[in-house]
Design a protein around this motif. Structure first.
Motif, PDB file in Angstrom:
ATOM      1  N   LYS A   1      61.836  14.981 -70.274  1.00 48.01           N
ATOM      2  CA  LYS A   1      60.459  14.127 -70.584  1.00 48.01           C
ATOM      3  C   LYS A   1      60.519  13.033 -69.624  1.00 48.01           C
ATOM      4  O   LYS A   1      61.534  12.240 -69.757  1.00 48.01           O
ATOM      5  CB  LYS A   1      60.389  13.634 -71.766  1.00 48.01           C
ATOM      6  CG  LYS A   1      58.938  12.860 -72.126  1.00 48.01           C
ATOM      7  CD  LYS A   1      58.927  12.453 -73.392  1.00 48.01           C
ATOM      8  CE  LYS A   1      57.735  11.470 -73.665  1.00 48.01           C
ATOM      9  NZ  LYS A   1      57.631  10.919 -75.044  1.00 48.01           N
TER      10      LYS A   1
ATOM     11  N   THR B   1      61.653   6.593 -66.651  1.00 49.86           N
ATOM     12  CA  THR B   1      62.490   6.753 -67.837  1.00 49.86           C
ATOM     13  C   THR B   1      62.626   8.417 -68.070  1.00 49.86           C
ATOM     14  O   THR B   1      61.565   8.993 -67.760  1.00 49.86           O
ATOM     15  CB  THR B   1      62.080   5.948 -68.788  1.00 49.86           C
ATOM     16  OG1 THR B   1      60.820   6.411 -69.194  1.00 49.86           O
ATOM     17  CG2 THR B   1      61.961   4.506 -68.620  1.00 49.86           C
ATOM     18  N   TYR B   2      63.746   8.706 -68.685  1.00 48.42           N
ATOM     19  CA  TYR B   2      63.476  10.339 -68.810  1.00 48.42           C
ATOM     20  C   TYR B   2      64.485  10.229 -70.235  1.00 48.42           C
ATOM     21  O   TYR B   2      65.145   9.696 -70.741  1.00 48.42           O
ATOM     22  CB  TYR B   2      64.572  10.933 -68.048  1.00 48.42           C
ATOM     23  CG  TYR B   2      65.960  10.760 -67.749  1.00 48.42           C
ATOM     24  CD1 TYR B   2      66.837  11.439 -68.767  1.00 48.42           C
ATOM     25  CD2 TYR B   2      66.409   9.574 -67.187  1.00 48.42           C
ATOM     26  CE1 TYR B   2      68.206  11.077 -68.546  1.00 48.42           C
ATOM     27  CE2 TYR B   2      67.844   9.308 -67.251  1.00 48.42           C
ATOM     28  CZ  TYR B   2      68.791  10.203 -67.895  1.00 48.42           C
ATOM     29  OH  TYR B   2      70.098   9.946 -67.636  1.00 48.42           O
ATOM     30  N   THR B   3      64.209  11.522 -70.726  1.00 48.49           N
ATOM     31  CA  THR B   3      64.747  11.980 -72.225  1.00 48.49           C
ATOM     32  C   THR B   3      64.805  13.255 -71.890  1.00 48.49           C
ATOM     33  O   THR B   3      63.957  14.220 -71.684  1.00 48.49           O
ATOM     34  CB  THR B   3      63.819  11.542 -73.390  1.00 48.49           C
ATOM     35  OG1 THR B   3      63.606  10.133 -73.320  1.00 48.49           O
ATOM     36  CG2 THR B   3      64.559  12.108 -74.366  1.00 48.49           C
TER      37      THR B   3
ATOM     38  N   SER C   1      69.255   9.988 -75.396  1.00 46.06           N
ATOM     39  CA  SER C   1      68.280   8.961 -75.258  1.00 46.06           C
ATOM     40  C   SER C   1      67.711   8.614 -74.053  1.00 46.06           C
ATOM     41  O   SER C   1      68.175   8.944 -73.137  1.00 46.06           O
ATOM     42  CB  SER C   1      68.951   7.786 -76.168  1.00 46.06           C
ATOM     43  OG  SER C   1      69.834   7.369 -75.196  1.00 46.06           O
ATOM     44  N   ALA C   2      66.601   7.964 -74.130  1.00 44.75           N
ATOM     45  CA  ALA C   2      65.784   7.659 -73.050  1.00 44.75           C
ATOM     46  C   ALA C   2      66.756   6.441 -71.948  1.00 44.75           C
ATOM     47  O   ALA C   2      67.501   5.727 -72.522  1.00 44.75           O
ATOM     48  CB  ALA C   2      64.612   6.820 -73.119  1.00 44.75           C
TER      49      ALA C   2
ATOM     50  N   LEU D   1      66.620  16.589 -79.588  1.00 44.17           N
ATOM     51  CA  LEU D   1      66.891  15.629 -78.588  1.00 44.17           C
ATOM     52  C   LEU D   1      68.459  15.460 -78.323  1.00 44.17           C
ATOM     53  O   LEU D   1      69.383  15.615 -79.282  1.00 44.17           O
ATOM     54  CB  LEU D   1      66.535  14.214 -79.293  1.00 44.17           C
ATOM     55  CG  LEU D   1      66.806  12.835 -78.334  1.00 44.17           C
ATOM     56  CD1 LEU D   1      65.685  12.757 -77.395  1.00 44.17           C
ATOM     57  CD2 LEU D   1      66.751  11.665 -79.208  1.00 44.17           C
TER      58      LEU D   1
END
Length: 101
Positions: A51, A96-98, A8-9, A5
């Motif tokens: 994502k 939303t995205y990550t 963060s979202a 990661l």
């Protein structure tokens, strides 16, 4: 190997593209497939995986093109992705995205 990661979202404004670009060459040199899990972004490196989620519908896309070039939009999703996460009828929607790699 597990994905790492790197952000963060958060929220982006997403749009989608496909018809008129299907089969043409993307900015990274590959053939665009409007039904694939890809997206265009102005600055993320090609190959970055992101994502994207509309409520509880999510899909991981790979950045392979540049755009969107309309003010206020952050990411252009392939038509297939937009359909799978339920934004194709709206055209533009918050997601939303990550960012993962």
């Amino acid at each position: 190997m597990l994905s790492t990661l790197i952000a963060s979202a958060a929220i982006w404004t997403a749009s989608w593209y496909g018809p008129g670009y299907h089969g043409k060459i993307t900015a990274n040199g590959e053939v665009f497939n409007q039904w694939g899990s890809t997206a265009a972004h102005k600055t993320l490196p090609f190959g970055t995986r992101v994502k994207v989620c509309n409520r509880d519908l999510c899909e991981t896309v790979r950045i392979n093109d540049r755009g969107p070039f309309i003010y206020g939009r952050d990411i252009d999703l392939s038509r297939g992705t937009a359909e799978r996460i339920g934004i194709v009828n709206r055209g533009v929607a918050p997601v939303t995205y990550t960012i993962i790699n």
